[in-house]
Design a protein around this motif. Structure first.
Motif, PDB file in Angstrom:
ATOM      1  N   ILE A  11     -35.364  50.270 -36.253  1.00 25.75           N
ATOM      2  CA  ILE A  11     -35.613  48.816 -36.210  1.00 25.75           C
ATOM      3  C   ILE A  11     -37.090  48.538 -36.500  1.00 25.75           C
ATOM      4  O   ILE A  11     -37.439  47.698 -37.328  1.00 25.75           O
ATOM      5  CB  ILE A  11     -35.212  48.230 -34.831  1.00 25.75           C
ATOM      6  N   LEU A  12     -37.969  49.280 -35.827  1.00 25.55           N
ATOM      7  CA  LEU A  12     -39.403  49.013 -36.012  1.00 25.55           C
ATOM      8  C   LEU A  12     -39.878  49.455 -37.397  1.00 25.55           C
ATOM      9  O   LEU A  12     -40.723  48.804 -38.004  1.00 25.55           O
ATOM     10  CB  LEU A  12     -40.218  49.691 -34.902  1.00 25.55           C
ATOM     11  N   ASP A  13     -39.300  50.559 -37.918  1.00 27.34           N
ATOM     12  CA  ASP A  13     -39.652  51.000 -39.283  1.00 27.34           C
ATOM     13  C   ASP A  13     -39.364  49.892 -40.294  1.00 27.34           C
ATOM     14  O   ASP A  13     -40.105  49.705 -41.256  1.00 27.34           O
ATOM     15  CB  ASP A  13     -38.815  52.225 -39.700  1.00 27.34           C
ATOM     16  N   SER A  14     -38.253  49.172 -40.042  1.00 30.23           N
ATOM     17  CA  SER A  14     -37.851  48.177 -41.027  1.00 30.23           C
ATOM     18  C   SER A  14     -38.799  46.979 -41.044  1.00 30.23           C
ATOM     19  O   SER A  14     -38.703  46.113 -41.913  1.00 30.23           O
ATOM     20  CB  SER A  14     -36.412  47.719 -40.776  1.00 30.23           C
ATOM     21  N   THR A  15     -39.726  46.912 -40.099  1.00 30.64           N
ATOM     22  CA  THR A  15     -40.719  45.831 -40.152  1.00 30.64           C
ATOM     23  C   THR A  15     -41.843  46.183 -41.122  1.00 30.64           C
ATOM     24  O   THR A  15     -42.768  45.413 -41.315  1.00 30.64           O
ATOM     25  CB  THR A  15     -41.337  45.520 -38.761  1.00 30.64           C
TER      26      THR A  15
END
Ligand SMILES: CC(C)(COP(=O)(O)OP(=O)(O)OC[C@H]1O[C@@H](n2cnc3c(N)ncnc32)[C@H](O)[C@@H]1OP(=O)(O)O)[C@@H](O)C(=O)NCCC(=O)NCCS
Length: 368
Positions: free
Chosen positions: A272-276
Motif C-alpha cells: 500500500i505504501l509503495d504504491s504512493t
C-alpha cells in the motif's frame, strides 16, 4: 568480592536509582525510568532482574521482561532485555560481560528460546547477539501522499480514546505480536517506554467504521519527533484504514511528514505504501540485537510454524536438517538464518518461503 544475584523486592528502589543515574540524571534528564518501565522495574519482576553487588551496593544491572511472541498463532517463549548498565566507577572490569552471560545461562535454564536486546554495542555483539528482523522505513510527505480520498469507505477518525479496550481488540488480531493483556495495554500506553528523551504522552488515532457497531479498524500510536514530523511507534489493524489515518494526520493535524517502520513480513502494508510512489528503506530492526538462548526450546516452538508453511515434502525435523550453507554450530549464523531479513543467503524454495521467521516488533509498546 562481586556477587551476582537478583535483587530483593525491597532493593528495587536502589536498582532504579542506579538505572536513572546512568540513563537519565548523568545526561541532565529527569529520572523517568521507573515511570517509563512500570512492568519491568517493579518488585513483582524482581526475580527477572539481575544485579552485581559490591559490599552491599548495587553496581550493575540487567533487567528482563519475559514475554510470549505469537507468530501466526504459534507461541514462542521470548524475553526482552534492557536497562543494561554498570556504575561508571566499575566499568571496563568485565562486570557487564559476566552479568550478561549469567543472565543468558539463567534464561537457557528457564527454557526461553530467544532474547531481544535494546542495543547493538560491542558488549552484545561479542556475546553472540546479532541484528535481526527487517523493516522498511517510509517517510510519507504531505505534498505527495495519496491515501486520502477513502471517505466513501465509511472510515471515521477518533483522537480521544477513553476506552483502550478498542485498541486491545485491534492489537489482538495482529498475526505477529506479543501476548499483551487487556489490562497491560493502558499501562504501557501511559508509560511511553520507547521515546528518548522522554515525552509526557503518546498520540493515538483510531479509525473506526461508521457501520452499525462502530467497530475499531486500525490505530496509529506515535509522537511528534520533530515539529511537523509524526513518528509512528506502533500500528495495528486493517492496513488501508491505517494508511487513511496517516493521510488524516497530514491533512487535519498539520503534520508535514509521517514516519512508519513497517516490518518486512507486513507485505500488505508495504505494498500500500509503495504504491504512493516512494519505496521504503530496508534495514534490520533498529537499535536491536537478538540472541538465541535455548535452541532446543526455540526449535520445538518454531517447528509448528515451519510444518504449517512448508508445503510438499518432509519439513526439516532437526536443526541439522537445515541447508548445508547454514552453519548450525555457529549461533550467530543460525540466528541470522532464522530471523534476519537483510542480506539473506538464498537457499531456494521452500526455505526462502518459510524463513526468516517474523519477530514481533520490539520498538512498540512492549519496548524494553
Ligand atoms: C555498556 C556497559 C553496561 C558495559 O559495562 P562494563 O561492566 O563496563 O562491561 P565490561 O567491562 O564487561 O565490557 C564492556 C566494555 O569493556 C571493553 N571490553 C571488554 N572486553 C573487551 C574485549 N574482549 N575486546 C574489546 N573491548 C572489550 C569495551 O570497551 C566494552 O564496551 P563496548 O560494549 O562499548 O564494546 C557500561 O559501559 C554502561 O553502563 N554504559 C552506559 C549505559 C549503556 O550504554 N548501556 C547499554 C545500553 S545498550
Amino acid at each position: 568480592m562481586i556477587e551476582f544475584r537478583s535483587p530483593r523486592p525491597e532493593e528495587i528502589g536502589e536498582v532504579v536509582d542506579l538505572i536513572n543515574y546512568v540513563f537519565r540524571v548523568s545526561s541532565g534528564m529527569e529520572p523517568t525510568m521507573g515511570r517509563q518501565f512500570p512492568t519491568l522495574l517493579c518488585p513483582d519482576n524482581a526475580s527477572n532482574i539481575y544485579v552485581a553487588v559490591d559490599d552491599g551496593k548495587i553496581i550493575a544491572n540487567i533487567a528482563i521482561k519475559k514475554n510470549t511472541g505469537i507468530v501466526y498463532g504459534h507461541k514462542i517463549s521470548m524475553a526482552s532485555m534492557g536497562a543494561v548498565c554498570t556504575h561508571p566507577d566499575y566499568r571496563g572490569k568485565g562486570i557487564g560481560t559476566q552479568l550478561l552471560n549469567k543472565v543468558f545461562d539463567r534464561l537457557n535454564e528457564e527454557k526461553v528460546g530467544i532474547v531481544t536486546i535494546s542495543g547493538t554495542r560491542g558488549l552484545y555483539r561479542r556475546n553472540k547477539c546479532v541484528e535481526a528482523g527487517g523493516i522498511n522505513t517510509y517517510v510519507l510527505n504531505r505534498e505527495k501522499y495519496s491515501y486520502r480520498d477513502l471517505d466513501g469507505t465509511g472510515y471515521k477518525i477518533s483522537q480521544h480514546i477513553d476506552d483502550t479496550g478498542v485498541l486491545f481488540d485491534i492489537y489482538q488480531r495482529e498475526p505477529v505480536r506479543y501476548q499483551r493483556t487487556r489490562s497491560e495495554f493502558p499501562v504501557l500506553l501511559k508509560a511511553v517506554p520507547m521515546v528518548h528523551p522522554p515525552v509526557d504522552a503518546l498520540t493515538t488515532v483510531l479509525a473506526y467504521s461508521e457501520g452499525k457497531d462502530g467497530a475499531g479498524l486500525a490505530y496509529l500510536i506515535g509522537f511528534e519527533d520533530k515539529p511537523g514530523v509524526f513518528k509512528v511507534v506502533e500500528y495495528a489493524g486493517e492496513r488501508l484504514a491505517a494508511a487513511w489515518l496517516a493521510g488524516k494526520l497530514l491533512d487535519d493535524a498539520g503534520m508535514n511528514e509521517i514516519i512508519f517502520e513497517v516490518p518486512t513480513y507486513d507485505t500488505v502494508f508495504s505494498s500500500i505504501l509503495d504504491s504512493t510512489g516512494k519505496k521504503g528503506e530496508l534495514s534490520y530492526y533498529p537499535s536491536t540485537t537478538v540472541r538465541v538462548v535455548n535452541i532446543e526450546s526455540l526449535w520445538s516452538e518454531i517447528q509448528n510454524i515451519i510444518d504449517e508453511m512448508w508445503g510438499d515434502g518432509k519439513p526439516p525435523f532437526a536443526i541439522e536438517d537445515l541447508p548445508e550453507n547454514v552453519c548450525h554450530d555457529d549461533l550467530e549464523t543460525l540466528t541470522r538464518f532464522l530471523f534476519a531479513d537483510v542480506d539473506r543467503l538464498s537457499c531456494g524454495k521452500p526455505w526462502d518461503r518459510v524463513f526468516p521467521i517474523p519477530l514481533p516488533w520490539p520498538n512498540g509498546l512492549n519496548y524494553i
